[in-house]
Design an enzyme around this catalytic site. Structure first.
Site, PDB file in Angstrom:
ATOM      1  N   LYS A 128       1.472   7.988   0.420  1.00  0.00           N
ATOM      2  CA  LYS A 128       1.836   8.580   1.717  1.00  0.00           C
ATOM      3  C   LYS A 128       1.787  10.092   1.595  1.00  0.00           C
ATOM      4  O   LYS A 128       2.808  10.771   1.579  1.00  0.00           O
ATOM      5  CB  LYS A 128       3.233   8.126   2.118  1.00  0.00           C
ATOM      6  CG  LYS A 128       3.343   6.626   2.345  1.00  0.00           C
ATOM      7  CD  LYS A 128       4.778   6.278   2.701  1.00  0.00           C
ATOM      8  CE  LYS A 128       5.031   4.791   2.607  1.00  0.00           C
ATOM      9  NZ  LYS A 128       6.465   4.507   2.419  1.00  0.00           N
TER      10      LYS A 128
ATOM     11  N   ARG B 117      16.070  -4.678  -4.676  1.00  0.00           N
ATOM     12  CA  ARG B 117      16.828  -4.313  -3.479  1.00  0.00           C
ATOM     13  C   ARG B 117      17.873  -5.379  -3.129  1.00  0.00           C
ATOM     14  O   ARG B 117      18.912  -5.050  -2.543  1.00  0.00           O
ATOM     15  CB  ARG B 117      15.880  -4.075  -2.304  1.00  0.00           C
ATOM     16  CG  ARG B 117      15.204  -2.717  -2.423  1.00  0.00           C
ATOM     17  CD  ARG B 117      14.286  -2.437  -1.264  1.00  0.00           C
ATOM     18  NE  ARG B 117      13.982  -1.009  -1.221  1.00  0.00           N
ATOM     19  CZ  ARG B 117      12.994  -0.476  -0.532  1.00  0.00           C
ATOM     20  NH1 ARG B 117      12.209  -1.245   0.188  1.00  0.00           N
ATOM     21  NH2 ARG B 117      12.788   0.825  -0.545  1.00  0.00           N
TER      22      ARG B 117
ATOM     23  N   GLY C 277      11.526   7.164   1.360  1.00  0.00           N
ATOM     24  CA  GLY C 277      11.545   8.160   2.431  1.00  0.00           C
ATOM     25  C   GLY C 277      12.923   8.773   2.601  1.00  0.00           C
ATOM     26  O   GLY C 277      13.067   9.981   2.775  1.00  0.00           O
TER      27      GLY C 277
ATOM     28  N   GLY D  64      10.223   2.746  -2.862  1.00  0.00           N
ATOM     29  CA  GLY D  64      10.087   1.291  -2.970  1.00  0.00           C
ATOM     30  C   GLY D  64       9.028   0.902  -3.978  1.00  0.00           C
ATOM     31  O   GLY D  64       9.270   0.063  -4.862  1.00  0.00           O
TER      32      GLY D  64
HETATM   33  P1  ADP Z   1       6.825   4.900  -2.910  1.00  0.00           P
HETATM   34  O1  ADP Z   1       6.975   3.582  -2.175  1.00  0.00           O
HETATM   35  O2  ADP Z   1       7.302   4.834  -4.319  1.00  0.00           O
HETATM   36  O3  ADP Z   1       7.429   6.037  -2.138  1.00  0.00           O
HETATM   37  P2  ADP Z   1       4.155   5.228  -1.845  1.00  0.00           P
HETATM   38  O4  ADP Z   1       4.448   4.173  -0.855  1.00  0.00           O
HETATM   39  O5  ADP Z   1       3.926   6.612  -1.363  1.00  0.00           O
HETATM   40  O6  ADP Z   1       5.258   5.227  -3.017  1.00  0.00           O
HETATM   41  O7  ADP Z   1       2.825   4.881  -2.641  1.00  0.00           O
HETATM   42  C1  ADP Z   1       2.670   3.715  -3.398  1.00  0.00           C
HETATM   43  C2  ADP Z   1       1.233   3.315  -3.438  1.00  0.00           C
HETATM   44  O8  ADP Z   1       0.404   4.405  -3.819  1.00  0.00           O
HETATM   45  C3  ADP Z   1       0.946   2.210  -4.417  1.00  0.00           C
HETATM   46  O9  ADP Z   1       0.662   1.026  -3.710  1.00  0.00           O
HETATM   47  C4  ADP Z   1      -0.253   2.734  -5.211  1.00  0.00           C
HETATM   48  O10 ADP Z   1      -1.249   1.750  -5.386  1.00  0.00           O
HETATM   49  C5  ADP Z   1      -0.762   3.859  -4.342  1.00  0.00           C
HETATM   50  N1  ADP Z   1      -1.556   4.866  -5.061  1.00  0.00           N
HETATM   51  C6  ADP Z   1      -1.189   5.596  -6.133  1.00  0.00           C
HETATM   52  N2  ADP Z   1      -2.205   6.378  -6.546  1.00  0.00           N
HETATM   53  C7  ADP Z   1      -3.248   6.148  -5.716  1.00  0.00           C
HETATM   54  C8  ADP Z   1      -4.584   6.637  -5.627  1.00  0.00           C
HETATM   55  N3  ADP Z   1      -5.044   7.526  -6.491  1.00  0.00           N
HETATM   56  N4  ADP Z   1      -5.356   6.158  -4.630  1.00  0.00           N
HETATM   57  C9  ADP Z   1      -4.891   5.256  -3.773  1.00  0.00           C
HETATM   58  N5  ADP Z   1      -3.645   4.746  -3.788  1.00  0.00           N
HETATM   59  C10 ADP Z   1      -2.823   5.186  -4.759  1.00  0.00           C
HETATM   60 MG    MG Z   2       5.905   2.742  -0.553  1.00  0.00          MG
END
Ligand code: ADP
Ligand code: MG
Length: 403
Positions: free
Chosen positions: A202, A37, A384, A360
């Site tokens: 999320k 970033r 988001g 992120g």
């Molecule tokens: P992004 O930031 O790419 O939008 P999110 O913030 O939604 O993604 O999610 C990222 C997190 O999701 C990571 O820290 C990862 O460890 C977690 N994650 C992925 N799969 C699982 C799972 N099966 N159970 C719990 N956490 C998970």
């Molecule tokens: Mg995230």
């Protein structure tokens, strides 16, 4: 109306320009684990500095509670920015206090100052628009122009994103321009087959995007934490995995809608189940109908997609012409549960067409797993924000820039 770009600001030489960046980098023990970033903010900063502007950088980091918290200081980001820019970067230890005001007033043409985390001030994220505006006004009084370049926050109505943009002549920076060009390609005329890969933690935040994607895409692959809500919606037992019980009906609705439209929603056939949420947890691979039949019983939790699923997802992805991926397939921070995420990243690098990584943690994941940015069509800095864009929502931080 069209998005106002940097050119609309005219000659910036000698002008005090506030640049709202997104320097929300992942940190581990005070060390930046992915500086993507910061790198992404350089083109705009360089463009302004080269023209002799006095640049004031504003950003948040993490979610401090509206008060200073050294854990979320932007000082490491300012240091890294200085290394990447190859020039001195000043740092103010507050956002609108004595340090910031002195730093801003001491700036010379072509110099740059980073202000401390804007979220150390409760007014930044206040629900009260007057409070946000009063806060933004303090900064507006110290500057001539405002550039919005924190794509990751344009979906937020926050003082440094929304109010400040209306208090000064404002424009979008180069990062926002680039991000919008790519997202436009995903929404206007995507080449087919078009596959979207969803995961992450999320869950309810991300489910909404599915209904908007259904009319546009050919295939949706579900991994990460949200897969368990889908499995539960189909009657499978998911042990202690992430589960949003109030979303079961929503998931069933999406599956039915997808079927009616001829869109494939592909769920895993196998998952990796762990004894506990830890890097060294014992774990086994199981089919989705056996999640509670492992040695861990109903306390087992699914932390990654299984190898058969990873292979099937990879084939779908690499045979697509357009791929958008948001959300890691598993808990990639623990190497034992990073295999699914790595397989997906690898498949994206083989796409003969447009591959976009958004989010992120997803962006951090591909870099931490050793991939380089140029192996993908685009790595979006906004999770988001890019999802809300794809959902067709109006983004307040873009609307104030004429978009
Ligand atoms: P992004 O930031 O790419 O939008 P999110 O913030 O939604 O993604 O999610 C990222 C997190 O999701 C990571 O820290 C990862 O460890 C977690 N994650 C992925 N799969 C699982 C799972 N099966 N159970 C719990 N956490 C998970
Ligand atoms: Mg995230």
């Amino acid at each position: 109306m069209a998005l106002r770009t940097l050119a609309s600001l005219g000659n910036v030489s000698g002008k005090r320009v506030i640049v709202r960046c997104d320097l929300n980098v992942p940190l581990k023990d005070g060390v930046i684990t992915d500086d993507g970033r910061i790198r992404a903010s350089l083109p705009t900063l360089n463009a302004l500095l080269d023209q002799g502007a006095r640049v004031i950088v504003l950003s948040h980091l993490g979610r401090p509670d509206g008060a200073p918290d050294s854990k979320y200081s932007l000082a490491p980001a300012a240091t890294r920015m200085s290394e990447l820019l190859g020039k001195a970067v000043g740092f103010a230890t507050d956002t609108v206090g004595a340090s910031a005001l002195a730093g801003i007033r001491a700036l010379d043409d072509g110099q740059i100052l980073v202000l401390e985390n804007v979220r150390f001030n409760a007014a930044e994220t206040s629900k009260d628009a007057n409070e946000r505006e009063k806060f933004a006004q303090v900064l507006a009084d110290e500057a001539d122009l405002y550039v919005s370049d924190g794509f990751g926050v344009v979906h937020r109505k926050q003082a440094s994103v929304y109010e400040l943009a209306q208090l000064l002549p404002s424009a979008a920076g180069l990062l926002i321009e680039t991000e919008l060009q790519v997202l436009d390609r995903l929404t206007e005329t995507p080449e087919r087959p078009y596959t979207v890969v969803l995961g992450g933690s999320k869950v309810s935040d991300k489910l909404g995007v599915i209904s908007h994607l259904l009319p546009r895409v050919d295939t949706i692959l579900i991994g990460g934490g949200m897969l368990f809500t889908f499995l539960a919606a189909q009657g499978f037992k998911v042990g202690s995995s992430l589960l949003e019980v109030d979303q079961l009906d929503t998931c069933r609705g999406y599956l039915a809608d997808a079927q009616a439209r001829g869109v494939e929603i592909i769920l895993p056939t196998d998952v990796v189940v762990a004894e506990k949420f830890a890097a060294d947890a014992s774990h086994v691979i199981t089919s989705i109908d056996g999640i509670e039949d492992t040695a861990f019983g109903s306390s087992g939790l699914g932390l990654d997609i299984g190898p058969a699923t990873a292979a099937a997802f990879a084939t779908k992805i690499s045979n697509s012409k357009t791929v958008f991926w948001n959300g890691p397939a598993g808990v990639f921070e623990f190497p034992a549960f990073a295999h699914g995420t790595r397989a997906i990243a690898e498949a994206l690098t083989r796409v003969d067409g447009l591959s976009v990584v958004g989010g992120g943690d997803s962006a951090a994941a591909v870099r931490i797993l050793g991939f380089s940015d140029d192996q993908f069509g685009h790595i979006s800095t906004g999770g988001g924000a890019s999802l809300e864009f794809l959902e067709g929502k109006k983004l307040p931080g873009l609307e104030v820039l004429g978009w």
